[in-house]
Design a protein around this motif. Sequence first.
Motif, PDB file in Angstrom:
ATOM      1  N   GLN A 146      23.415  -3.824  95.190  1.00 47.64           N
ATOM      2  CA  GLN A 146      24.414  -3.329  95.818  1.00 47.64           C
ATOM      3  C   GLN A 146      25.876  -3.915  94.935  1.00 47.64           C
ATOM      4  OE1 GLN A 146      25.279  -1.037  97.116  1.00 47.64           O
ATOM      5  NE2 GLN A 146      27.493  -0.879  98.087  1.00 47.64           N
ATOM      6  N   LEU A 147      25.713  -5.680  95.346  1.00 47.39           N
ATOM      7  CA  LEU A 147      26.085  -6.710  94.183  1.00 47.39           C
ATOM      8  C   LEU A 147      26.576  -5.913  92.718  1.00 47.39           C
ATOM      9  CD1 LEU A 147      28.425  -8.739  94.369  1.00 47.39           C
ATOM     10  CD2 LEU A 147      26.968 -10.319  93.555  1.00 47.39           C
ATOM     11  N   GLN A 148      25.744  -5.576  92.231  1.00 51.82           N
ATOM     12  CA  GLN A 148      25.861  -5.958  90.631  1.00 51.82           C
ATOM     13  C   GLN A 148      26.575  -4.306  90.481  1.00 51.82           C
ATOM     14  OE1 GLN A 148      21.028  -5.402  89.462  1.00 51.82           O
ATOM     15  NE2 GLN A 148      21.403  -7.530  88.363  1.00 51.82           N
ATOM     16  N   PHE A 155      31.416  -1.425  89.077  1.00 51.72           N
ATOM     17  CA  PHE A 155      32.154   0.295  89.233  1.00 51.72           C
ATOM     18  C   PHE A 155      33.136  -0.087  90.095  1.00 51.72           C
ATOM     19  CE2 PHE A 155      27.904   0.975  87.573  1.00 51.72           C
ATOM     20  CZ  PHE A 155      27.888   1.479  86.677  1.00 51.72           C
ATOM     21  N   PHE A 156      33.297  -1.000  90.916  1.00 44.20           N
ATOM     22  CA  PHE A 156      34.913  -0.654  91.857  1.00 44.20           C
ATOM     23  C   PHE A 156      36.132  -1.079  91.005  1.00 44.20           C
ATOM     24  CE2 PHE A 156      38.021  -2.946  94.122  1.00 44.20           C
ATOM     25  CZ  PHE A 156      38.136  -1.985  95.519  1.00 44.20           C
ATOM     26  N   GLY A 157      36.524  -0.084  91.200  1.00 51.47           N
ATOM     27  CA  GLY A 157      38.031   0.373  89.882  1.00 51.47           C
ATOM     28  C   GLY A 157      38.342   0.646  88.973  1.00 51.47           C
ATOM     29  N   ARG A 158      37.037   1.362  88.453  1.00 53.02           N
ATOM     30  CA  ARG A 158      36.031   1.285  86.626  1.00 53.02           C
ATOM     31  C   ARG A 158      36.593   3.240  86.877  1.00 53.02           C
ATOM     32  NH1 ARG A 158      33.936  -2.782  84.724  1.00 53.02           N
ATOM     33  NH2 ARG A 158      35.152  -2.099  82.192  1.00 53.02           N
ATOM     34  N   LYS A 159      36.851   3.027  85.982  1.00 51.59           N
ATOM     35  CA  LYS A 159      36.745   5.086  85.803  1.00 51.59           C
ATOM     36  C   LYS A 159      35.492   5.300  85.210  1.00 51.59           C
ATOM     37  CE  LYS A 159      40.924   6.496  83.797  1.00 51.59           C
ATOM     38  NZ  LYS A 159      42.311   6.766  83.318  1.00 51.59           N
ATOM     39  N   LEU A 169      32.114   6.618  94.100  1.00 51.17           N
ATOM     40  CA  LEU A 169      33.253   7.283  95.357  1.00 51.17           C
ATOM     41  C   LEU A 169      32.766   5.795  96.432  1.00 51.17           C
ATOM     42  CD1 LEU A 169      33.376  10.779  95.432  1.00 51.17           C
ATOM     43  CD2 LEU A 169      35.112   9.159  94.595  1.00 51.17           C
ATOM     44  N   ASP A 170      31.602   5.914  96.592  1.00 55.22           N
ATOM     45  CA  ASP A 170      31.670   4.937  97.854  1.00 55.22           C
ATOM     46  C   ASP A 170      31.246   3.647  97.579  1.00 55.22           C
ATOM     47  OD1 ASP A 170      31.010   7.195  99.489  1.00 55.22           O
ATOM     48  OD2 ASP A 170      28.646   6.808  99.425  1.00 55.22           O
ATOM     49  N   LEU A 171      31.153   2.939  95.931  1.00 48.77           N
ATOM     50  CA  LEU A 171      31.110   1.866  95.258  1.00 48.77           C
ATOM     51  C   LEU A 171      32.527   1.267  94.350  1.00 48.77           C
ATOM     52  CD1 LEU A 171      28.542   2.370  92.696  1.00 48.77           C
ATOM     53  CD2 LEU A 171      28.178   0.839  94.994  1.00 48.77           C
ATOM     54  N   GLN A 218      22.096   8.349 103.013  1.00 52.37           N
ATOM     55  CA  GLN A 218      21.200   7.510 102.436  1.00 52.37           C
ATOM     56  C   GLN A 218      21.116   6.022 102.340  1.00 52.37           C
ATOM     57  OE1 GLN A 218      18.569  11.673 102.106  1.00 52.37           O
ATOM     58  NE2 GLN A 218      18.196  11.278 104.257  1.00 52.37           N
ATOM     59  N   ILE A 219      22.222   6.880 100.883  1.00 56.97           N
ATOM     60  CA  ILE A 219      22.733   6.447  99.906  1.00 56.97           C
ATOM     61  C   ILE A 219      22.870   4.538 100.371  1.00 56.97           C
ATOM     62  CG2 ILE A 219      24.558   5.015  98.829  1.00 56.97           C
ATOM     63  CD1 ILE A 219      25.180   8.461  98.321  1.00 56.97           C
ATOM     64  N   ALA A 220      23.330   4.006 101.304  1.00 54.01           N
ATOM     65  CA  ALA A 220      22.990   2.716 102.790  1.00 54.01           C
ATOM     66  C   ALA A 220      21.395   1.953 102.578  1.00 54.01           C
ATOM     67  CB  ALA A 220      24.409   3.467 103.733  1.00 54.01           C
ATOM     68  N   GLU A 221      20.752   3.324 103.345  1.00 55.06           N
ATOM     69  CA  GLU A 221      19.553   2.615 103.605  1.00 55.06           C
ATOM     70  C   GLU A 221      19.271   2.389 101.788  1.00 55.06           C
ATOM     71  OE1 GLU A 221      18.723   5.363 107.572  1.00 55.06           O
ATOM     72  OE2 GLU A 221      18.534   6.017 105.415  1.00 55.06           O
ATOM     73  N   TYR A 222      19.439   3.360 101.074  1.00 60.74           N
ATOM     74  CA  TYR A 222      18.783   2.887  99.457  1.00 60.74           C
ATOM     75  C   TYR A 222      18.548   1.721  99.039  1.00 60.74           C
ATOM     76  CZ  TYR A 222      16.842   3.103  95.108  1.00 60.74           C
ATOM     77  OH  TYR A 222      16.974   2.850  93.884  1.00 60.74           O
ATOM     78  N   VAL A 223      19.797   1.150  99.377  1.00 64.87           N
ATOM     79  CA  VAL A 223      20.124   0.184  98.450  1.00 64.87           C
ATOM     80  C   VAL A 223      20.002  -1.389  99.239  1.00 64.87           C
ATOM     81  CG1 VAL A 223      22.138   1.047  96.889  1.00 64.87           C
ATOM     82  CG2 VAL A 223      22.992  -0.175  99.170  1.00 64.87           C
ATOM     83  N   GLY A 224      19.393  -0.588 100.294  1.00 67.62           N
ATOM     84  CA  GLY A 224      19.419  -2.206 101.138  1.00 67.62           C
ATOM     85  C   GLY A 224      20.544  -2.207 103.107  1.00 67.62           C
TER      86      GLY A 224
END
Length: 382
Positions: A8-10, A15-19, A38-40, A375-381
């Motif tokens: 999640q950190l990586q 991707f945060f703020g990136r196009k 979008l969630d990132l 499910q995305i949140a559960e996948y990354v923990g």
Amino acid sequence: MASTSTLQLQLTKAFFGRKVFVTGHTGFKGSWLSEWLLDLGAIVHGYALAPDTDPSLFEQLGLAARLEHEVADIRDAETVEKSIQDFRPDFVIHMAAQPLVRRSYEIPVETYATNVMGTVNVLEALRSISHVCAAVIVTTDKVYENHESGRAYEETDPLGGHDPYSSSKAMAEIATSAYRDSYFQNGPVRLASARAGNVIGGGDWAEDRIVPDAMRALNEGRKIAVRNPAAVRPWQHVLEPLSGYLLLAARIAGSRVKDESSSSSPASGASTSTAKLQLAPLCDAFNFGPSPDSNRTVEDLVTEILKNRQGSWADASDPRALHEATLLNLSIEKADRLLEWKPRWNFEETIKRTVDWYDLVRRRVLAPLEITRQQIAEYVGN
């Protein structure tokens, strides 16, 4: 793979703020990827035809209102180039395709035009980019010359394809390799390709795919018609390869940043050369598939679905049917070794998550956007 918190950190850092320019964003995989980006916190520009299923995951998630939504044809080279130039992306993830094997027999010219020349159009547009950009071209596990020996195919194995779909994707891989060698060795664009196994998950509404066909049959009280029950496939949840695409793109972009920063150091020549040597193995083809115990038959898949939903299935094999491979395995050693990527959900978990998505939406327990984000949140923990 890295731990959940590390992954999640990586991804957030990358991707945060990136196009991010995503082709095929209105499709099944493209919709899951767009939601994850979008969630990132990414800024997403989607380029694709309008959704071709009803319902469609893209519309169920309300994505048109939450990203830059461009309805356009990947076969239109001029529009592709202008769109990429105007957006100035930090990342390009190309997934637009004609994705169905059986349909490729019906529309071979359109399949080749979309999957080969559509990819070439994206590659050609990348040549116009003068800033740092990481690009991942997504193809398929079916690019290999499949002798159905049972051996897991590695990225260095010969490419081929019996049907128009498979061969068109193999051609896209060859074009990607040629452009990488010819144009992107020393410039700002870093190019890789990704080959994924059979992807399943909630929100797939396509025809001629076993999971959506099965869910439609169960919802209508019919037996699931299984046309090739003995076929073995590397089944994986849609989030598995998407995590690979994102991690690969992030690693390329991260390596490029190191490359640039090192070039301003006193020993810039030696440092830059070292950084490029480190980057070279990542600018290549990668398989993203499940663990070996998820290489199961279609009958196994349907049986597991029926453990989670009441119903039955029937053998609909037809000896006159169009050719489809009956055995296909992928080696993911390279992704493990170079990216520290491994699948997270086993076969049973993958099927359960998939059936849960459809069932919770059908019973209106959760809205499509809620269960997708969950499910995305559960996948990354998280």
